[in-house]
Design an enzyme around this catalytic site. Structure first.
Site, PDB file in Angstrom:
ATOM      1  N   ARG A 172     -16.994  17.592 -30.057  1.00 45.55           N
ATOM      2  CA  ARG A 172     -17.532  17.612 -31.438  1.00 45.55           C
ATOM      3  C   ARG A 172     -19.045  17.421 -31.427  1.00 45.55           C
ATOM      4  O   ARG A 172     -19.608  16.739 -32.296  1.00 45.55           O
ATOM      5  CB  ARG A 172     -16.896  16.508 -32.301  1.00 45.55           C
ATOM      6  CG  ARG A 172     -15.416  16.529 -32.391  1.00 45.55           C
ATOM      7  CD  ARG A 172     -14.879  17.691 -33.227  1.00 45.55           C
ATOM      8  NE  ARG A 172     -13.437  17.682 -33.176  1.00 45.55           N
ATOM      9  CZ  ARG A 172     -12.717  18.255 -32.210  1.00 45.55           C
ATOM     10  NH1 ARG A 172     -13.335  18.938 -31.243  1.00 45.55           N
ATOM     11  NH2 ARG A 172     -11.409  18.187 -32.203  1.00 45.55           N
ATOM     12  N   SER A 247     -11.134  13.652 -40.148  1.00 49.06           N
ATOM     13  CA  SER A 247     -11.141  12.444 -39.322  1.00 49.06           C
ATOM     14  C   SER A 247     -12.448  11.694 -39.559  1.00 49.06           C
ATOM     15  O   SER A 247     -13.524  12.229 -39.301  1.00 49.06           O
ATOM     16  CB  SER A 247     -11.048  12.801 -37.839  1.00 49.06           C
ATOM     17  OG  SER A 247      -9.839  13.468 -37.620  1.00 49.06           O
ATOM     18  N   GLU A 343     -17.151   9.701 -37.352  1.00 48.01           N
ATOM     19  CA  GLU A 343     -17.290  11.128 -37.011  1.00 48.01           C
ATOM     20  C   GLU A 343     -17.919  11.846 -38.214  1.00 48.01           C
ATOM     21  O   GLU A 343     -18.738  12.748 -38.063  1.00 48.01           O
ATOM     22  CB  GLU A 343     -15.913  11.727 -36.697  1.00 48.01           C
ATOM     23  CG  GLU A 343     -16.000  13.171 -36.257  1.00 48.01           C
ATOM     24  CD  GLU A 343     -14.692  13.730 -35.720  1.00 48.01           C
ATOM     25  OE1 GLU A 343     -13.972  13.022 -34.987  1.00 48.01           O
ATOM     26  OE2 GLU A 343     -14.407  14.891 -36.053  1.00 48.01           O
TER      27      GLU A 343
END
Ligand code: FAD
Length: 348
Positions: A172, A247, A343
């Site tokens: 990510r 998330s 995140e």
């Protein structure tokens, strides 16, 4: 110079961002601009607006929490278009512009018989954010199919083509979130997709189980995409109905010693080897053990089906989201001595 830009481009003032972020947070941008093509991007950069004002480049707003009104320029990429760059019997290179909706693009490619994106359907957001975030799901990441990224340097207005290696993709993560953060606007992305329907990745257990349940032995990429869409529907909120940013926390990484200590007190702690003698802990498990799954703090809650996801119970503000996030981080740290990182991108 700014007045020229204002005349040339569709620039709005004091715009609510509520419909531009999936959490549904009603923050305002003092200046809001939506470049629709290369000319708009050039005008915006050459006019110097981003050099003199604070700015934020927005895609679909699906990984963002606006904690307060944004005093500056929000640039929402609205350029559209998908074209074939090259093609042979086995492969095709497709260029998609930043403002294309990611999931529509992934479904479109799968339907057209261009494979590689079937595991990534239904991820919210736009194409332009895919290389920034290196989006991933069910064993596939954007980096596996990105051939190049076309971007404009904000300081100079110059166009640059980044190869896959230049993007320095990580989990990510990419160069655009690190040393080149806020330095480039992604304009379009080139994907190298293949035409061999047998190459589809099905080893992720949720997918292989989903295929087994449907008695599918040699799945087509379209069938894999359908299984992925079904799994996602069961686990994740539909952002059209429940506001969220997906998330919210990253899975924390710990060393072997820390894991051993934790396992003494919590023998069932969910963990996976992540290489280099390190272990990834399941943040959702840690949050659940602190009693937060399905619980709320005022108008923000922890999704009942997935503790990693914070949800808008209706009319919540970004600062309420931040407060719940900080409370969860503190609770997990007190109980496990592990600090969660977000995140989701917190924009102050
Ligand atoms: C319900 C839900 C499920 C999700 N599931 C997943 C998942 O399975 N896997 C996954 O990886 N993510 C997932 N996400 C997170 C999110 O969808 C991704 O991070 C997505 O790539 C964000 O895209 P966006 O266009 O909304 O970007 P935004 O949220 O608008 O922006 C994200 C970042 O990218 C930057 N950015 C956006 N566009 C550009 C551009 N053109 N140029 C330069 N910088 C840009 C922004 O400045 C920001 O830093 C999920 C989110 C939700 C709400």
């Amino acid at each position: 110079m700014h007045t020229i830009i204002w005349k040339l481009m569709n620039i709005e003032e004091n715009v609510s961002l509520k419909s531009y972020n999936t959490f549904g947070l009603d923050a305002k941008a003092s200046i809001f601009v939506q470049p629709k093509d290369e000319k708009d991007v050039s005008k915006l950069l050459q006019g110097g607006l981003l050099a003199s004002e604070r700015f934020f480049i927005l895609g679909g707003g699906s990984n963002i929490v606006f904690v307060a009104d944004f005093a500056g320029v929000v640039v929402r990429m609205a350029n559209k278009g998908i074209s074939i760059v090259s093609e042979d019997d086995r492969r095709v290179v497709v260029e998609a512009q930043a403002g294309e909706v990611w999931s529509d693009f992934a479904w479109d490619m799968t339907r057209r018989g261009f494979y590689g994106l079937e595991n990534l359907v239904e991820i919210p957001g736009c194409v332009g954010a895919a290389p920034v975030q290196n989006v991933g799901a069910y064993g596939v990441e954007a980096k596996d199919v990105i051939k190049a990224v076309v971007a404009y340097e904000i300081a100079t207005g110059c166009k640059r083509i980044f190869t896959n290696t230049d993007c320095k993709f990580g989990y990510r993560d990419s160069v655009f979130k690190n040393e080149l953060k806020d330095k480039y606007i992604v304009f379009s992305v080139m994907f190298e997709l293949h035409k061999d329907r047998t190459c589809t990745k099905t080893d992720y257990s949720a997918i292989s189980n989903g295929l087994k349940e449907r008695n599918i032995l040699s799945p087509t990429p379209m069938q894999v995409a359908e299984v992925v869409a079904d799994i996602r529907k069961q686990k994740l909120p539909d952002t059209k109905e429940i506001g969220s940013a997906g998330s919210f926390f990253k899975n924390p990484i710990v060393g072997e010693q820390k894991l051993e200590l934790l396992m003494k007190d919590y023998p069932t702690i969910v963990h996976y080897a992540s290489g280099d003698g390190k272990y990834k802990l399941a943040a959702a498990w840690l949050i659940e053990q602190c009693g937060w799954k399905g619980k709320s703090l005022g108008r923000v809650g922890v999704y009942a089906k997935q503790a990693l996801v914070l949800v808008n119970n209706g009319g919540c503000t970004g600062s309420e989201v931040q407060k719940l996030s900080e409370t969860i981080v503190a609770d997990v740290e007190n109980k496990f001595g592990v600090r969660l990182e977000t995140e989701a991108i917190i924009v102050k």
